[in-house]
Scaffold this motif. Structure first.
Motif, PDB file in Angstrom:
ATOM      1  N   SER A 188       1.101  -9.974  -6.589  1.00  0.00           N
ATOM      2  CA  SER A 188       0.493 -10.329  -5.312  1.00  0.00           C
ATOM      3  C   SER A 188       0.935  -9.347  -4.247  1.00  0.00           C
ATOM      4  N   GLY A 189       0.262  -9.418  -3.105  1.00  0.00           N
ATOM      5  CA  GLY A 189       0.646  -8.615  -1.964  1.00  0.00           C
ATOM      6  C   GLY A 189       0.454  -7.131  -2.186  1.00  0.00           C
ATOM      7  N   ALA A 222       4.796 -15.194  -1.698  1.00  0.00           N
ATOM      8  CA  ALA A 222       5.313 -16.256  -0.829  1.00  0.00           C
ATOM      9  C   ALA A 222       6.726 -15.942  -0.363  1.00  0.00           C
ATOM     10  N   THR A 223       7.576 -15.477  -1.279  1.00  0.00           N
ATOM     11  CA  THR A 223       8.953 -15.190  -0.891  1.00  0.00           C
ATOM     12  C   THR A 223       9.058 -13.890  -0.101  1.00  0.00           C
ATOM     13  N   THR A 224       8.099 -12.990  -0.259  1.00  0.00           N
ATOM     14  CA  THR A 224       8.054 -11.811   0.611  1.00  0.00           C
ATOM     15  C   THR A 224       7.670 -12.225   2.028  1.00  0.00           C
ATOM     16  N   ASP A 225       6.639 -13.050   2.132  1.00  0.00           N
ATOM     17  CA  ASP A 225       6.251 -13.542   3.455  1.00  0.00           C
ATOM     18  C   ASP A 225       7.371 -14.351   4.100  1.00  0.00           C
ATOM     19  N   SER A 628       4.423  -7.203   7.392  1.00  0.00           N
ATOM     20  CA  SER A 628       4.088  -8.222   6.390  1.00  0.00           C
ATOM     21  C   SER A 628       2.592  -8.428   6.243  1.00  0.00           C
ATOM     22  N   ARG A 629       1.803  -7.791   7.098  1.00  0.00           N
ATOM     23  CA  ARG A 629       0.389  -8.154   7.180  1.00  0.00           C
ATOM     24  C   ARG A 629      -0.414  -7.518   6.049  1.00  0.00           C
ATOM     25  N   ASN A 630      -1.162  -8.328   5.353  1.00  0.00           N
ATOM     26  CA  ASN A 630      -2.059  -7.873   4.304  1.00  0.00           C
ATOM     27  C   ASN A 630      -3.466  -8.333   4.681  1.00  0.00           C
ATOM     28  N   ASN A 690      12.460 -13.217  -1.466  1.00  0.00           N
ATOM     29  CA  ASN A 690      12.595 -12.246  -2.538  1.00  0.00           C
ATOM     30  C   ASN A 690      13.840 -11.389  -2.358  1.00  0.00           C
ATOM     31  N   TRP A 691      14.422 -11.368  -1.159  1.00  0.00           N
ATOM     32  CA  TRP A 691      15.704 -10.709  -0.977  1.00  0.00           C
ATOM     33  C   TRP A 691      16.850 -11.642  -1.358  1.00  0.00           C
ATOM     34  N   GLY A 692      16.610 -12.937  -1.319  1.00  0.00           N
ATOM     35  CA  GLY A 692      17.683 -13.886  -1.554  1.00  0.00           C
ATOM     36  C   GLY A 692      18.316 -13.749  -2.916  1.00  0.00           C
TER      37      GLY A 692
END
Length: 710
Positions: A188-189, A222-225, A628-630, A690-692
C-alpha cells in the motif's frame, strides 16, 4: 520551607538559562547469503545513476537483452522529488546476469537493502528458493553487496524509508513468472505506487503506469499514516499552535535563549532551527480551535514553515492547563527525543534530529519544573496541592489561579506515565543528550516519579479507584503502573506489582467470562482496548500476570465488536457510532497489545480498515501535510490551507466524529482540539506505527524502549 522553595526557584531560573528554542517533530537481523560483504567506503552526494526509463527511483539499467555483469545502485536522498520520491534507489531496476554482484552505496542517511520475503516479515516477492536477504541497517558512506544466483525478479525495500516509497528491483537472468512480477496489490501507499511504476518502466508484467493499481489499504499504510499523524499532532501542539504557555515567556529567558541557541545548533551541527519563529509550548492549554488566523506559510523561501503564521485563535483557547495536557504532550516529546537520538544517522540532515531531541528533552524538563516543582503562585508546582504531589485538575496561568482542585485518576495516570519515560531517558544517559546539561538531575526525576506513584496509590487505592473511575480509567492507570514498575527498584517495584494486582482484581470483577467489559461505559470497543492494554502492560512486571484476562478482553474486541461491513470496532448498539480521539487511542492501544504482546491474529487487518474508515474517511484527522499525502488514496485528506475556515486548519485531530450506518456517512460532531485526548492518541499511534516495531523497539511495551543508542 523557605530554603526548599528557594532551591525550587533556583532550579527554574537555571531552566531559563539552559533552554533554547527550536522546533519539535520530523519528518536487524542480517540474513547473509553467498557473496554478502559489507565494507566501509565513502560515497558522494545522491545523484542519478546512468540509466533510462524514468526519474531516479523509477529508472532502469539494462534489459533482458542487455544483462549487466555487475551493477552499482545508489541508496540516497535527493534534493527534490523528481517523480518517484526523494528517498530512492537509483537505478531502481537493474537487469544482471546470473552470478552477478550488485553493490549498494549508502548516501545521505542510513539505509537497508531488504528483500520482500516472508522471512523478513513482508509479503513474498522474490523467486522461490531465494534467501530472504537483508543487509541490516547500513550507515551513510558505506556499501553493501550481494551476489545473485537465483534467477527471476527480486523486489526489495529500505526498512527506514519503505513508507516513503524507497523500493527497488533486481532482475537476474530472464524475467520468468514469479511473485516479484505481479501487481503489488498486497502493498500500500508509496511503496506500492513506486514498485508498480518500476515494473511498468522495466516492461515487467504487473505494472500499471504508477497509479498504485487499486491496492488495498493495509497495515503498512495504516501504520505509516499513524506515524505521520502522530507527528503532526505533536509538532503542531508543541511548537506552532501558540495554544499554551510559551518558553521563553519573559525578557530574562529571552536573553538566555538568544545566548543558548547557538550552542544547541553547534552541538547538533545545524545552522538554524528547522522552523522559523516557533512557539515552544512548555505547558499546553487543555483545548483550542486549530483554525489559522492568517494565510499560513508552511514552506517559506528557506524551505522552513513560519510558525508565526500558524498560530491558533487565542480567543478560542481554554487558557487552562491540566496535568493530562502537560503529561501526554511531554511524554510524546520524550518518546520522539529518544527516536531522534537513536536514529540520528537514519534521518536526513535537513530534519535536524539532534536539535529537535535537545529541545524536546529541555522542554519536558521545563514543563516538569513549572508544573510539579516551582511554577505555582505559592512556590509549589502549578498543578500540585501545596507541597504534596497530589494534583489539581486545572490551573489558569494568566490569573495564577487553580480553576479545578479536584484530584482525578486520569491526571495522575498521565503524569505517572510521563515521569516513568522521562526517568527511562535520564537513567540511560539521556540517550546522548548532553547540551545543554540536564535541568532536572536523574535523582530528582526518580524522586518525582516515586513520589507520584506513592501519591497516586494512596489517593486511589484499588477500592477507591474502582469507585472514582471507569474501567477505561483503571485500564489506563494499569498501563501507567506498568511503565512505572519497569523503572522502579527494590521496594518500590514490589509495591507497584502489589498495586497493579489490586487494580486488576477490581477490573476483573467487571469482565464477563466472554471477555466483555460489562460495566456501564460510553464506548464498548474503547473500554475493551484500554482494559486489555492495561492488563497486558502491567503483566510485564514481576509478580503480575493477567495476560489470560487481557487475551479474553482483546479477543472479545476482535471477535465480537469488529464489523466487517463498516470496517469499525463498534462503540455500542444501534446504527450510530461515535468516536473521540480518546476512544481511538484506547482502541489503538488495545490493538497494539493484541499484536505486540499477545500475538492475536487478524488484528492488523482489522485495524487497517478501522483506521482508514474512522481517521481518514471519517476525518478524525482533519488534514495532512505533503510527506504523508497520497493523492491516489481512496480517502485523501486535504492539505492544511484547504481544510476549512478562511485560512485553513492545522493537521491535527478533531474532537469527535460520528458514523451513521443507515446512510453509510460520516460527520464531524466536534471540531475542537482537546490536547490530552489528541496527544494520548498520538502516543498510542507512534508505538503502533511502522516505526514502532522496527525503529522504536518495543512498541511502547513497558521496559522495552530503554536501550540508548550505541
Amino acid at each position: 520551607m523557605t530554603d526548599r522553595r528557594a532551591r525550587r526557584r533556583d532550579l527554574l531560573r537555571w531552566g531559563g538559562l539552559a533552554t533554547a528554542a527550536a522546533l519539535a517533530g520530523c519528518s536487524g537481523s542480517q540474513n547473509t547469503g553467498d557473496g554478502d560483504d559489507p565494507t566501509d567506503t565513502a560515497t558522494g552526494t545522491p545523484s542519478p545513476a546512468a540509466s533510462s526509463g524514468g526519474p531516479p527511483g523509477a529508472d532502469v539499467l539494462g534489459s533482458e537483452g542487455s544483462l549487466q555483469s555487475s551493477a552499482t545502485v545508489r541508496a540516497g536522498v535527493l534534493d527534490s522529488d523528481q517523480g518517484a520520491g526523494k528517498f530512492v534507489f537509483t537505478p531502481a531496476v537493474v537487469f544482471v546476469e546470473q552470478g552477478a554482484t550488485v553493490t549498494w552505496e549508502m548516501e545521505g542517511a542510513s539505509h537497508s537493502v531488504t528483500a520482500y520475503a516472508d522471512g523478513n516479515d513482508r509479503s513474498h516477492r522474490i523467486p522461490d528458493g531465494a534467501d530472504a536477504w537483508d543487509s541490516g541497517l547500513k550507515e551513510g558512506g558505506t556499501t553493501w553487496e550481494r551476489t545473485f544466483e537465483t534467477t527471476g525478479v527480486h523486489n526489495y525495500f529500505c526498512k527506514p524509508h519503505e513508507g516513503l516509497g524507497m523500493v527497488g528491483i533486481v532482475v537476474v537472468g530472464e524475467v520468468a513468472d514469479g511473485p516479484g512480477t505481479t501487481q503489488p496489490s498486497e502493498l500500500s501507499g508509496k511503496a506500492a505506487t513506486h514498485l508498480s511504476m518500476q515494473l511498468e518502466n522495466a516492461g515487467i508484467g504487473g505494472g500499471n503506469g504508477g497509479d498504485g493499481g487499486g491496492q488495498q489499504y493495509g497495515w503498512q499504510q495504516a501504520t505509516t499514516d499513524s506515524y505521520w499523524y502522530s507527528l503532526y499532532n505533536m509538532s503542531t501542539n508543541i511548537a506552532m499552535s501558540g495554544n499554551g504557555v510559551r518558553f521563553p515567556h519573559n525578557e530574562q529567558q529571552r536573553e538566555a535563549l538568544n545566548k543558548r541557541l547557538p550552542a544547541i545548533l553547534q552541538a547538533a551541527g545545524a545552522d538554524k532551527p528547522p522552523v522559523k519563529n516557533p512557539w515552544l509550548n512548555m505547558a499546553p492549554f487543555t483545548e483550542g480551535s486549530p483554525k489559522f488566523t492568517q494565510k499560513p506559510v508552511l514552506s517559506g523561501d528557506d524551505g522552513r514553515p513560519d510558525a508565526s503564521t500558524l498560530r491558533w485563535d487565542k480567543a478560542e483557547s481554554s487558557k487552562t492547563v491540566s496535568p493530562s495536557s502537560v503529561g501526554w504532550t511531554h511524554l510524546k516529546g520524550i518518546t520522539w527525543a529518544k527516536n531522534f537520538e537513536e536514529h540520528r544517522d537514519i534521518l536526513p540532515g535537513s530534519m535536524k534530529p539532534l536539535v529537535r531531541a535537545q529541545v524536546l528533552t529541555t522542554l519536558a524538563q521545563i514543563g516538569t519544573n513549572a508544573t510539579l516543582i516551582a511554577g505555582g503562585p505559592a512556590g509549589n508546582g502549578a498543578l500540585t496541592k501545596g507541597d504534596s504531589l497530589e494534583l489539581v485538575s486545572g490551573f489558569e496561568p494568566g490569573s495564577g489561579e487553580v480553576t479545578d482542585d479536584t484530584t482525578r485518576i486520569k491526571h495522575h495516570t498521565s503524569m505517572l506515565w510521563f515521569l516513568a519515560d522521562l526517568h527511562s531517558l535520564a537513567a540511560n544517559e539521556w540517550f546522548g543528550y548532553v547540551n545543554p546539561e540536564p535541568l532536572v538531575p536523574l535523582q530528582g526525576i526518580r524522586k518525582l516519579m516515586n513520589g507520584m506513584f506513592k501519591t497516586t496509590s494512596q489517593a486511589f487505592d484499588p477500592e477507591t479507584a474502582a469507585q472514582a473511575g471507569s474501567p477505561r480509567d483503571l485500564g489506563l492507570l494499569l498501563g501507567g503502573v506498568g511503565w512505572f514498575g519497569s523503572q522502579a527498584e527494590g521496594e518500590m517495584a514490589s509495591n507497584a506489582a502489589t498495586y497493579a494486582n489490586g487494580i486488576a482484581a477490581q477490573l476483573e470483577g467487571s469482565i464477563e467470562a466472554s471477555g466483555q467489559v460489562s460495566a456501564e461505559i460510553d464506548n464498548q470497543a474503547a473500554a475493551q482496548g484500554a482494559v486489555g492494554q492495561g492488563l497486558a502492560w502491567a503483566s510485564q512486571l514481576d509478580g503480575v500476570d493477567h495476560l489470560g484476562t487481557a487475551r479474553d478482553t482483546l479477543g472479545y474486541m476482535r471477535d465480537e465488536l469488529f464489523d466487517a461491513d463498516s470496517g469499525l470496532y463498534r462503540a455500542g448498539a444501534g446504527s450510530t457510532q461515535t468516536y473521540t480521539a480518546r476512544d481511538v487511542g484506547d482502541i489503538t492501544g488495545g490493538v497494539n497489545a493484541a499484536n505486540a504482546v499477545l500475538g492475536l491474529g487478524s488484528v492488523k487487518e482489522q485495524y487497517a480498515q478501522f483506521f482508514d474508515q474512522c481517521v481518514n474517511r471519517g476525518r478524525l484527522q482533519r488534514a495532512e501535510r505533503p510527506p504523508s499525502r497520497n493523492q491516489d488514496a481512496e480517502y485523501t485528506l486535504p492539505l492544511p490551507p484547504t481544510a476549512g475556515g478562511e485560512f485553513g486548519q492545522a493537521a491535527v485531530y478533531n474532537g469527535e466524529v460520528e458514523y451513521d450506518a443507515d446512510t453509510d456517512s460520516w460527520s464531524v460532531t466536534d471540531e475542537r482540539f482537546y490536547t490530552a485526548e489528541a496527544l494520548y492518541l498520538a502516543n498510542q499511534e507512534i508505538w503502533l506505527s511502522n516505526w514502532g516495531g522496527d525503529f522504536y523497539g518495543g512498541s511502547g511495551v513497558p521496559g522495552q524502549t530503554d536501550e540508548p543508542p550505541n
